[in-house]
Design a protein around this motif. Structure first.
Motif, PDB file in Angstrom:
ATOM      1  N   ILE A   8      29.728 -33.980 103.319  1.00 42.03           N
ATOM      2  CA  ILE A   8      30.715 -33.110 102.665  1.00 42.03           C
ATOM      3  C   ILE A   8      31.970 -33.897 102.326  1.00 42.03           C
ATOM      4  O   ILE A   8      32.467 -34.692 103.135  1.00 42.03           O
ATOM      5  CB  ILE A   8      31.063 -31.914 103.596  1.00 42.03           C
ATOM      6  CG1 ILE A   8      29.822 -31.026 103.760  1.00 42.03           C
ATOM      7  CG2 ILE A   8      32.251 -31.113 103.050  1.00 42.03           C
ATOM      8  CD1 ILE A   8      29.959 -29.967 104.819  1.00 42.03           C
ATOM      9  N   ILE A   9      32.470 -33.682 101.088  1.00 37.91           N
ATOM     10  CA  ILE A   9      33.798 -34.210 100.754  1.00 37.91           C
ATOM     11  C   ILE A   9      34.775 -33.043 100.767  1.00 37.91           C
ATOM     12  O   ILE A   9      34.438 -31.933 100.356  1.00 37.91           O
ATOM     13  CB  ILE A   9      33.850 -34.944  99.389  1.00 37.91           C
ATOM     14  CG1 ILE A   9      33.277 -34.077  98.266  1.00 37.91           C
ATOM     15  CG2 ILE A   9      33.166 -36.272  99.438  1.00 37.91           C
ATOM     16  CD1 ILE A   9      33.500 -34.674  96.895  1.00 37.91           C
ATOM     17  N   VAL A  10      35.969 -33.311 101.277  1.00 40.75           N
ATOM     18  CA  VAL A  10      36.944 -32.235 101.425  1.00 40.75           C
ATOM     19  C   VAL A  10      37.900 -32.173 100.239  1.00 40.75           C
ATOM     20  O   VAL A  10      38.696 -31.256 100.116  1.00 40.75           O
ATOM     21  CB  VAL A  10      37.747 -32.376 102.738  1.00 40.75           C
ATOM     22  CG1 VAL A  10      36.812 -32.253 103.928  1.00 40.75           C
ATOM     23  CG2 VAL A  10      38.509 -33.692 102.796  1.00 40.75           C
ATOM     24  N   ASP A  11      37.824 -33.153  99.354  1.00 34.72           N
ATOM     25  CA  ASP A  11      38.702 -33.178  98.184  1.00 34.72           C
ATOM     26  C   ASP A  11      37.998 -34.026  97.138  1.00 34.72           C
ATOM     27  O   ASP A  11      37.553 -35.131  97.448  1.00 34.72           O
ATOM     28  CB  ASP A  11      40.044 -33.813  98.567  1.00 34.72           C
ATOM     29  CG  ASP A  11      41.030 -33.821  97.404  1.00 34.72           C
ATOM     30  OD1 ASP A  11      40.628 -33.477  96.277  1.00 34.72           O
ATOM     31  OD2 ASP A  11      42.200 -34.175  97.623  1.00 34.72           O
ATOM     32  N   LEU A  17      36.698 -40.017  97.167  1.00 29.92           N
ATOM     33  CA  LEU A  17      35.255 -40.031  96.938  1.00 29.92           C
ATOM     34  C   LEU A  17      34.506 -40.917  97.925  1.00 29.92           C
ATOM     35  O   LEU A  17      33.336 -40.689  98.195  1.00 29.92           O
ATOM     36  CB  LEU A  17      34.943 -40.491  95.516  1.00 29.92           C
ATOM     37  CG  LEU A  17      35.226 -39.466  94.414  1.00 29.92           C
ATOM     38  CD1 LEU A  17      34.802 -40.018  93.076  1.00 29.92           C
ATOM     39  CD2 LEU A  17      34.532 -38.157  94.682  1.00 29.92           C
ATOM     40  N   ASP A  18      35.163 -41.950  98.427  1.00 25.98           N
ATOM     41  CA  ASP A  18      34.473 -42.867  99.337  1.00 25.98           C
ATOM     42  C   ASP A  18      34.279 -42.283 100.731  1.00 25.98           C
ATOM     43  O   ASP A  18      33.572 -42.845 101.546  1.00 25.98           O
ATOM     44  CB  ASP A  18      35.259 -44.180  99.455  1.00 25.98           C
ATOM     45  CG  ASP A  18      35.048 -45.060  98.242  1.00 25.98           C
ATOM     46  OD1 ASP A  18      33.944 -45.000  97.677  1.00 25.98           O
ATOM     47  OD2 ASP A  18      35.974 -45.774  97.852  1.00 25.98           O
ATOM     48  N   ARG A  19      34.925 -41.191 101.046  1.00 24.33           N
ATOM     49  CA  ARG A  19      34.921 -40.667 102.413  1.00 24.33           C
ATOM     50  C   ARG A  19      34.227 -39.316 102.465  1.00 24.33           C
ATOM     51  O   ARG A  19      34.684 -38.339 101.893  1.00 24.33           O
ATOM     52  CB  ARG A  19      36.370 -40.535 102.911  1.00 24.33           C
ATOM     53  CG  ARG A  19      36.470 -40.123 104.367  1.00 24.33           C
ATOM     54  CD  ARG A  19      36.072 -41.275 105.275  1.00 24.33           C
ATOM     55  NE  ARG A  19      36.273 -40.954 106.669  1.00 24.33           N
ATOM     56  CZ  ARG A  19      35.319 -40.518 107.503  1.00 24.33           C
ATOM     57  NH1 ARG A  19      34.088 -40.339 107.053  1.00 24.33           N
ATOM     58  NH2 ARG A  19      35.585 -40.290 108.772  1.00 24.33           N
ATOM     59  N   THR A  99      23.502 -44.214  93.302  1.00 21.37           N
ATOM     60  CA  THR A  99      23.957 -43.556  94.516  1.00 21.37           C
ATOM     61  C   THR A  99      24.731 -42.302  94.122  1.00 21.37           C
ATOM     62  O   THR A  99      25.194 -42.177  92.984  1.00 21.37           O
ATOM     63  CB  THR A  99      24.873 -44.467  95.350  1.00 21.37           C
ATOM     64  OG1 THR A  99      26.080 -44.702  94.592  1.00 21.37           O
ATOM     65  CG2 THR A  99      24.198 -45.806  95.644  1.00 21.37           C
ATOM     66  N   MET A 100      24.902 -41.375  95.069  1.00 18.63           N
ATOM     67  CA  MET A 100      25.698 -40.185  94.784  1.00 18.63           C
ATOM     68  C   MET A 100      27.138 -40.581  94.475  1.00 18.63           C
ATOM     69  O   MET A 100      27.796 -39.973  93.621  1.00 18.63           O
ATOM     70  CB  MET A 100      25.642 -39.221  95.979  1.00 18.63           C
ATOM     71  CG  MET A 100      26.283 -37.871  95.724  1.00 18.63           C
ATOM     72  SD  MET A 100      25.450 -36.956  94.399  1.00 18.63           S
ATOM     73  CE  MET A 100      26.447 -35.464  94.348  1.00 18.63           C
ATOM     74  N   ASN A 101      27.604 -41.605  95.167  1.00 20.64           N
ATOM     75  CA  ASN A 101      28.976 -42.066  94.937  1.00 20.64           C
ATOM     76  C   ASN A 101      29.172 -42.541  93.499  1.00 20.64           C
ATOM     77  O   ASN A 101      30.169 -42.233  92.844  1.00 20.64           O
ATOM     78  CB  ASN A 101      29.277 -43.207  95.909  1.00 20.64           C
ATOM     79  CG  ASN A 101      30.660 -43.075  96.501  1.00 20.64           C
ATOM     80  OD1 ASN A 101      31.134 -41.964  96.722  1.00 20.64           O
ATOM     81  ND2 ASN A 101      31.309 -44.188  96.744  1.00 20.64           N
TER      82      ASN A 101
END
Length: 745
Positions: A8-11, A17-19, A99-101
């Motif tokens: 999950i990304i929180v923002d 995006l990297d976290r 990759t999703m990133n």
């Protein structure tokens, strides 16, 4: 029951995006937990509830399972744009290989922190009586700077800070003193950097003809019924497709929706934007690679806030974060630039259709020379096909002459300009009409041909031209076939065999030498490097400041110059014999688009196509403006050879700084494909060196896999990704994928 986890990304602002954070998916939420879903999660030491988005799913915990928190809730987001974009990124990852990133970085607009642009104004606070008292005081004390500022404020009430400093020569200290004494106030407001220069808006009064009206009413009738089938408009050059797009956009905007207009190249932006601004005013903006970071940032903000309704730009404009997207128009849909050459290697046409599906919008494709892929789908009923067969203003299509350069050589003419083209150029220069000379360097990859008989050296296995390499070999970039370079033509024995070397600079020099009084402009990558380079050249030509415009493919697409009555196509064969299966299609498209620049005003137009292959079906069909006959020949060839759109191709790209490692890995992957998909009738070609086999010390290999089933090829890609993820390939080797590549490797 096995536990499931979500990344999950929180923002979704760019910096975050990297976290991602891993959370457990509770059993009762498992069906709703899909990529793009909006979730509520306990976050941080205090477990405060915050919003996030699922960007990945897994069966494996990244840390000890007992330390992983659970998703609290999954929110039904409906058509929320953030969810749509993350779902779109997930679709790109699955269908194109990345990759999703990488997919998220493509889809989520850049939100780098850019300082807001400020506009400062000075506003008079003192009343009229007080202001005149102060004026008399400043006159008495000879306070000239204060007097200048006060007089300007008395006259205008408000002036810009810039005017005070630059024109009135008033220092910041004087302005500050006015603030301290409550004589005036400095007001700051943020303003947008607007890449579209404001112009006076002309009255828009163009009436659609019967064919145009039919297309608009048919598409909108479906739209109003909630039918969002992709539409393909095949309209001949000059048939007014842009007017159809604008009428469709107008109808959609009146329903409270927004529109994205994709154009293939920055070169088209100037004329296109001006036509849209004339109709829609300041609700239109642009995005392209030549904007500054600040300009890009501001257009994304304006789109998010609903302050613009229409965005125009190349491929990346597709990801503009409109919240009420109703229509996506892809003009010149046949263009290869709609396919990304960086990872993920998505195609804007297919990606636009997916984005429209998520948003409940309609996609309209348009071209005078539709891609074989799009026309094939229209013929199968996947797209709805519309034909516009007449030019607006009853203008006639130009007359086309095909000149056989083999005959020119036999007659002793070795010039870049044929005798027919020279004759017509002299006539146009005498009449003060304009000329476009187009050199077709698209897809040029060092093919070898005979100037005496037109013979081209081709691969015996793939039916594409062989490329000339510096090591004295001719190489096929599909299967790796090699043979020695030739000094004499195997067809006729002539020694006039070799590659083509002429460019725009040489053509410009020839024209200036032959016609010293002619005013010549050149438009290519060299002359358009600076910002607004395209606009300056096109504007100068449109305003009649030049007689001849020389250039590459960027000058023959979409531009409308009423005084152009002659187009010369030099070296049509350069794209005809490029080393990939799109060669015939690209040649037909370029020749037809080039021919379409002539005779768009009230005067008749003529076109000269110079070629060594006058009997090739791409050339003869383009000369007759006959798309149907070209398509019949081309689709038969694609069917015979198993090329898209009849079949599909997956290119597996292997690179390493160690040439042996790259070769070993490519062969290993080929054997894995053959083993794991033994019963699937895949056709595996290669591995072979890429056309440029070494870049930045990386050795590059390619494997091609053919099959009619695109889904099967995505399974092959998924399988190979697992080998890479599990480390079987080693860290020295990189593996990437390209589905239905637009160019050979």
């Amino acid at each position: 029951m096995q536990k499931k986890y979500a990344d999950i990304i929180v923002d979704i602002s760019h910096e975050k995006l990297d976290r991602t954070f891993q959370y457990e998916i509770p059993g009762e939420l498992s069906e709703q937990a899909v990529i793009g879903a909006a979730v509520e999660i306990p976050f941080g030491n205090g477990n405060r509830m915050i919003k996030g988005y699922i960007v990945g799913l897994s069966d494996k915990p990244e840390i000890e399972a007992y330390r992983i928190k659970k998703i609290a809730d999954i929110k039904p987001e409906g058509v929320k744009v953030e969810s749509q974009m993350i779902k779109l990124a997930g679709w790109i990852k699955e269908n194109y290989g990345s990759t999703m990133n990488q997919a998220l970085r493509t889809v989520v607009p850049m939100k780098e922190k850019v300082k807001a642009k400020e506009k400062r104004c000075i506003m008079l606070l003192a009343d009229e009586e007080e202001a005149h008292r102060l004026k008399a005081q400043y006159e008495k004390k000879h306070s000239t700077a204060k007097l200048r500022l006060l007089e300007a404020l008395i006259e205008n009430k408000t002036i810009s800070y810039e005017t005070a400093a630059r024109d009135l020569k008033v220092s910041a200290t004087v302005i500050k003193a006015f603030e301290t004494e409550n004589i005036a106030e400095v007001i700051s407001e943020n303003v947008y950097r607007n890449p579209v220069r404001e112009r006076d808006q002309d009255q828009y009064d163009i009436e659609l003809n019967a064919e145009q009206k039919f297309v608009v009413e048919a598409i909108m009738d479906d739209y109003d019924k909630g039918i969002h089938k992709t539409c393909l408009i095949h309209g001949i050059t000059g048939s007014g497709k842009t007017e159809v797009y604008m009428e469709l956009i107008d109808r959609v905007l009146k329903k409270g929706k927004q529109a994205i207009v994709l154009i293939p190249e920055i070169a088209l932006t100037y004329q296109t934007v001006m036509r849209f601004c004339q109709r829609f005013g300041n609700r239109v903006s642009i995005i392209n690679s030549r904007l500054s970071k600040g300009e890009k940032y501001d257009q994304i903000l304006r789109a998010e806030r609903g302050e613009i309704d229409v965005i125009i730009g190349p491929r990346s404009a597709l990801f503009t974060p409109f919240r009420n997207l109703g229509l996506i128009v892809i003009d010149e849909e046949h263009e290869a630039t709609y396919k990304s050459e960086t990872i993920p290697k998505y195609h804007a046409r297919e990606t636009a259709i997916k984005r429209a599906e998520l948003a409940g919008a309609t996609v309209v494709l348009g071209s005078a020379t539709p891609s074989v892929d799009a026309y094939y789908r229209a013929q199968k009923g996947e797209y709805r096909l519309f034909e516009i067969n007449a030019r607006t203003n009853e203008a006639e299509l130009p007359e086309v002459y095909t000149v056989d350069l083999r005959e020119e050589l036999k007659s002793g003419n070795r010039s870049i300009l044929s005798r027919k083209l020279r004759e017509l150029m002299e006539d146009r220069l005498r009449k003060k009409e304009q000329i476009i000379l187009f050199i077709n360097r698209r897809g040029y990859a060092g093919f070898v041909s005979c100037r005496s008989c037109g013979h081209v050296m081709k691969c015996p296995h793939c039916d594409v031209s062989l490329s000339e390499h510096r090591n004295g070999k001719l190489v096929c970039h599909y299967c790796g076939h090699e043979e020695p370079s030739v000094k004499k033509c195997p067809g006729c024995g002539s020694s006039y065999i070799g590659g083509f070397r002429a460019g725009t600079q040489q053509i410009e020099d020839v024209v200036k030498k032959e016609y010293p009084d002619a005013r010549v402009l050149r438009m290519d990558m060299d002359t358009t490097r600076e910002k607004d380079g395209h606009e300056k050249i096109l504007s100068a030509f449109a305003e009649g400041k030049a007689d001849v415009l020389v250039g590459t493919q960027m000058i023959v697409k979409g531009h409308d110059f009423p005084n152009v009555t002659l187009v010369g196509v030099l070296a049509a064969d350069l794209s005809l014999h490029s080393n990939d299966y799109h060669a015939g299609e690209r040649t037909f498209q370029l020749l037809t688009q080039a021919a379409g620049r002539a005779g768009r005003g009230g005067k008749a137009g003529e076109v000269v196509i110079q070629t060594y292959s006058p009997d090739n079906y791409s050339v003869t069909a383009a000369a007759k403006h006959d798309y149907a006959s070209f398509y019949r020949e081309e689709i038969a060839y694609r069917s015979l050879m198993g090329y898209p759109p009849v079949s599909n191709i997956l290119a597996v790209l292997v690179s390493s700084k160690n040439n042996e490692k790259a070769a070993e890995t490519a062969e290993y992957l080929k054997q894995m494909i053959i083993r794991d998909f033994a019963g699937e009738r895949l056709r595996v070609i290669g591995p072979a060196d890429e056309s440029i086999s070494r870049v930045n010390d990386f050795y590059k290999k390619v494997i091609y896999i053919k099959n009619e089933d695109y889904t099967l090829l995505t399974r092959v890609k998924d399988n190979l990704e697992k080998y890479a993820d599990e480390g079987d390939l080693g860290r020295e080797v990189y593996v990437h994928f390209d589905f239905n590549p637009m160019n050979s490797y």
